[in-house]
Design a protein around this motif. Structure first.
Motif, PDB file in Angstrom:
ATOM      1  N   LYS A 123     -44.736 -66.792  14.809  1.00 30.42           N
ATOM      2  CA  LYS A 123     -44.695 -67.941  15.714  1.00 30.42           C
ATOM      3  C   LYS A 123     -45.146 -67.535  17.115  1.00 30.42           C
ATOM      4  CE  LYS A 123     -41.379 -70.890  13.412  1.00 30.42           C
ATOM      5  NZ  LYS A 123     -42.284 -71.998  13.227  1.00 30.42           N
ATOM      6  N   TRP A 124     -44.699 -66.369  17.571  1.00 30.77           N
ATOM      7  CA  TRP A 124     -45.146 -65.902  18.882  1.00 30.77           C
ATOM      8  C   TRP A 124     -46.657 -65.641  18.886  1.00 30.77           C
ATOM      9  CZ3 TRP A 124     -40.385 -62.366  18.535  1.00 30.77           C
ATOM     10  CH2 TRP A 124     -39.256 -63.010  19.082  1.00 30.77           C
ATOM     11  N   VAL A 125     -47.165 -65.100  17.791  1.00 32.78           N
ATOM     12  CA  VAL A 125     -48.611 -64.872  17.672  1.00 32.78           C
ATOM     13  C   VAL A 125     -49.350 -66.210  17.651  1.00 32.78           C
ATOM     14  CG1 VAL A 125     -50.427 -63.976  16.168  1.00 32.78           C
ATOM     15  CG2 VAL A 125     -48.378 -62.601  16.593  1.00 32.78           C
ATOM     16  N   ALA A 126     -48.818 -67.198  16.942  1.00 35.04           N
ATOM     17  CA  ALA A 126     -49.439 -68.523  16.904  1.00 35.04           C
ATOM     18  C   ALA A 126     -49.485 -69.139  18.303  1.00 35.04           C
ATOM     19  CB  ALA A 126     -48.693 -69.427  15.935  1.00 35.04           C
ATOM     20  N   ASP A 127     -48.409 -68.952  19.068  1.00 34.50           N
ATOM     21  CA  ASP A 127     -48.393 -69.444  20.449  1.00 34.50           C
ATOM     22  C   ASP A 127     -49.488 -68.786  21.277  1.00 34.50           C
ATOM     23  OD1 ASP A 127     -46.210 -71.026  19.808  1.00 34.50           O
ATOM     24  OD2 ASP A 127     -44.744 -69.697  20.779  1.00 34.50           O
ATOM     25  N   GLU A 128     -49.659 -67.492  21.100  1.00 39.16           N
ATOM     26  CA  GLU A 128     -50.711 -66.769  21.817  1.00 39.16           C
ATOM     27  C   GLU A 128     -52.096 -67.271  21.411  1.00 39.16           C
ATOM     28  OE1 GLU A 128     -50.664 -64.237  24.253  1.00 39.16           O
ATOM     29  OE2 GLU A 128     -48.579 -64.877  24.409  1.00 39.16           O
ATOM     30  N   LEU A 129     -52.278 -67.531  20.126  1.00 38.35           N
ATOM     31  CA  LEU A 129     -53.568 -68.035  19.648  1.00 38.35           C
ATOM     32  C   LEU A 129     -53.898 -69.414  20.215  1.00 38.35           C
ATOM     33  CD1 LEU A 129     -53.788 -66.947  15.905  1.00 38.35           C
ATOM     34  CD2 LEU A 129     -55.438 -66.424  17.719  1.00 38.35           C
ATOM     35  N   GLU A 130     -52.881 -70.222  20.487  1.00 40.75           N
ATOM     36  CA  GLU A 130     -53.111 -71.529  21.097  1.00 40.75           C
ATOM     37  C   GLU A 130     -53.603 -71.388  22.531  1.00 40.75           C
ATOM     38  OE1 GLU A 130     -49.727 -74.100  20.814  1.00 40.75           O
ATOM     39  OE2 GLU A 130     -49.712 -74.025  18.620  1.00 40.75           O
TER      40      GLU A 130
ATOM     41  N   ARG B  63     -54.178 -58.828  20.122  1.00 42.68           N
ATOM     42  CA  ARG B  63     -53.715 -57.620  19.438  1.00 42.68           C
ATOM     43  C   ARG B  63     -53.484 -56.482  20.427  1.00 42.68           C
ATOM     44  NH1 ARG B  63     -56.540 -54.165  14.524  1.00 42.68           N
ATOM     45  NH2 ARG B  63     -54.711 -52.862  14.150  1.00 42.68           N
ATOM     46  N   ARG B  64     -54.409 -56.279  21.351  1.00 44.63           N
ATOM     47  CA  ARG B  64     -54.232 -55.224  22.359  1.00 44.63           C
ATOM     48  C   ARG B  64     -52.983 -55.484  23.202  1.00 44.63           C
ATOM     49  NH1 ARG B  64     -59.824 -55.506  22.502  1.00 44.63           N
ATOM     50  NH2 ARG B  64     -59.798 -56.948  24.256  1.00 44.63           N
ATOM     51  N   SER B  65     -52.755 -56.750  23.533  1.00 46.02           N
ATOM     52  CA  SER B  65     -51.581 -57.119  24.312  1.00 46.02           C
ATOM     53  C   SER B  65     -50.295 -56.780  23.547  1.00 46.02           C
ATOM     54  CB  SER B  65     -51.636 -58.609  24.636  1.00 46.02           C
ATOM     55  OG  SER B  65     -50.460 -59.031  25.246  1.00 46.02           O
ATOM     56  N   MET B  66     -50.276 -57.073  22.259  1.00 47.12           N
ATOM     57  CA  MET B  66     -49.096 -56.763  21.437  1.00 47.12           C
ATOM     58  C   MET B  66     -48.922 -55.249  21.279  1.00 47.12           C
ATOM     59  SD  MET B  66     -47.320 -59.359  20.560  1.00 47.12           S
ATOM     60  CE  MET B  66     -47.388 -61.130  20.398  1.00 47.12           C
ATOM     61  N   GLN B  67     -50.011 -54.513  21.138  1.00 47.39           N
ATOM     62  CA  GLN B  67     -49.914 -53.063  21.048  1.00 47.39           C
ATOM     63  C   GLN B  67     -49.274 -52.493  22.313  1.00 47.39           C
ATOM     64  OE1 GLN B  67     -54.089 -52.342  20.302  1.00 47.39           O
ATOM     65  NE2 GLN B  67     -53.726 -51.898  18.130  1.00 47.39           N
ATOM     66  N   SER B  68     -49.703 -52.988  23.470  1.00 46.09           N
ATOM     67  CA  SER B  68     -49.117 -52.546  24.739  1.00 46.09           C
ATOM     68  C   SER B  68     -47.644 -52.946  24.822  1.00 46.09           C
ATOM     69  CB  SER B  68     -49.876 -53.157  25.918  1.00 46.09           C
ATOM     70  OG  SER B  68     -51.192 -52.701  25.944  1.00 46.09           O
ATOM     71  N   PHE B  69     -47.337 -54.129  24.330  1.00 47.70           N
ATOM     72  CA  PHE B  69     -45.950 -54.603  24.343  1.00 47.70           C
ATOM     73  C   PHE B  69     -45.062 -53.712  23.477  1.00 47.70           C
ATOM     74  CE2 PHE B  69     -42.628 -57.662  22.837  1.00 47.70           C
ATOM     75  CZ  PHE B  69     -41.961 -57.759  24.046  1.00 47.70           C
TER      76      PHE B  69
ATOM     77  N   ILE C 109     -51.026 -57.042  13.512  1.00 47.68           N
ATOM     78  CA  ILE C 109     -49.921 -56.736  14.419  1.00 47.68           C
ATOM     79  C   ILE C 109     -48.774 -56.073  13.657  1.00 47.68           C
ATOM     80  CG2 ILE C 109     -48.137 -57.837  15.841  1.00 47.68           C
ATOM     81  CD1 ILE C 109     -50.435 -59.720  16.845  1.00 47.68           C
ATOM     82  N   ALA C 110     -48.539 -56.485  12.429  1.00 50.74           N
ATOM     83  CA  ALA C 110     -47.520 -55.817  11.604  1.00 50.74           C
ATOM     84  C   ALA C 110     -47.910 -54.366  11.344  1.00 50.74           C
ATOM     85  CB  ALA C 110     -47.323 -56.568  10.290  1.00 50.74           C
ATOM     86  N   GLN C 111     -49.194 -54.119  11.107  1.00 45.94           N
ATOM     87  CA  GLN C 111     -49.657 -52.733  10.930  1.00 45.94           C
ATOM     88  C   GLN C 111     -49.417 -51.926  12.195  1.00 45.94           C
ATOM     89  OE1 GLN C 111     -53.632 -52.206   9.201  1.00 45.94           O
ATOM     90  NE2 GLN C 111     -53.475 -54.338   8.496  1.00 45.94           N
ATOM     91  N   ASP C 112     -49.700 -52.522  13.347  1.00 50.01           N
ATOM     92  CA  ASP C 112     -49.474 -51.828  14.623  1.00 50.01           C
ATOM     93  C   ASP C 112     -47.995 -51.539  14.837  1.00 50.01           C
ATOM     94  OD1 ASP C 112     -52.224 -52.002  15.123  1.00 50.01           O
ATOM     95  OD2 ASP C 112     -52.015 -53.876  16.258  1.00 50.01           O
ATOM     96  N   ALA C 113     -47.142 -52.504  14.476  1.00 48.57           N
ATOM     97  CA  ALA C 113     -45.693 -52.298  14.599  1.00 48.57           C
ATOM     98  C   ALA C 113     -45.239 -51.164  13.678  1.00 48.57           C
ATOM     99  CB  ALA C 113     -44.944 -53.591  14.280  1.00 48.57           C
ATOM    100  N   ALA C 114     -45.763 -51.134  12.460  1.00 50.38           N
ATOM    101  CA  ALA C 114     -45.401 -50.075  11.513  1.00 50.38           C
ATOM    102  C   ALA C 114     -45.818 -48.706  12.034  1.00 50.38           C
ATOM    103  CB  ALA C 114     -46.036 -50.341  10.152  1.00 50.38           C
TER     104      ALA C 114
END
Length: 142
Positions: free
Chosen positions: A54-61, A70-76, A119-124
């Motif tokens: 849902k947070w990713v969907a919000d970002e895509l909007e 994706r880069r933003s989430m990796q930094s997060f 993003i799940a791969q990056d989290a893993a």
């Protein structure tokens, strides 16, 4: 940092609650904003964050550039790891595994599915432990 991933209604929350009795939850399903994570994380507790799709969907909007998101989430994730180290308390990410189902017909839905998977791969990759939930059971993958 832990990642608990699995399909919808696979027992992820139950597994997290059993392993982490003193938790503060940040949930997109309750309309919590991702930016609220610091305020929600109480001292001497585990922060559980769920609803990433849902947070990713919000970002895509707001932005159409999936690579930028994706880069933003990796930094997060790196920021979360650093804060976890400073506080000496753990963060648990709960993510829905979206890559094993039917390929969506609409381009926007495919982009969300793809981005959530990346993003799940990056989290893993940054997580110390990764658990896969299925039928209320968890298998440690990392």
């Amino acid at each position: 940092m832990q990642l608990v991933i699995g399909g919808a209604f696979s027992g992820k929350r139950k597994i997290v609650r059993e392993r982490n009795p003193n938790c503060n939850w940040l949930s997109a399903y309750n309309r919590d904003a991702l930016s609220e994570w610091e305020a929600r994380w109480e001292k001497d507790s585990t922060l559980v964050m769920e609803g990433w799709e849902k947070w990713v969907a919000d970002e895509l909007e707001q932005k159409e550039n999936s690579h930028e998101i994706r880069r933003s989430m990796q930094s997060f994730f790196q920021l979360l790891k650093e804060e976890e180290r400073k506080r000496a308390n753990e963060i648990v990410l709960i993510m829905v595994e979206v890559g094993r189902g039917i390929v969506p017909l609409h381009k926007d839905e495919r982009m969300l599915r793809d981005l959530a998977g990346w993003i799940a791969q990056d989290a893993a990759e940054v997580a110390n432990e990764v658990h896969y939930a299925w039928n209320g059971l968890a298998k440690k993958l990392k």
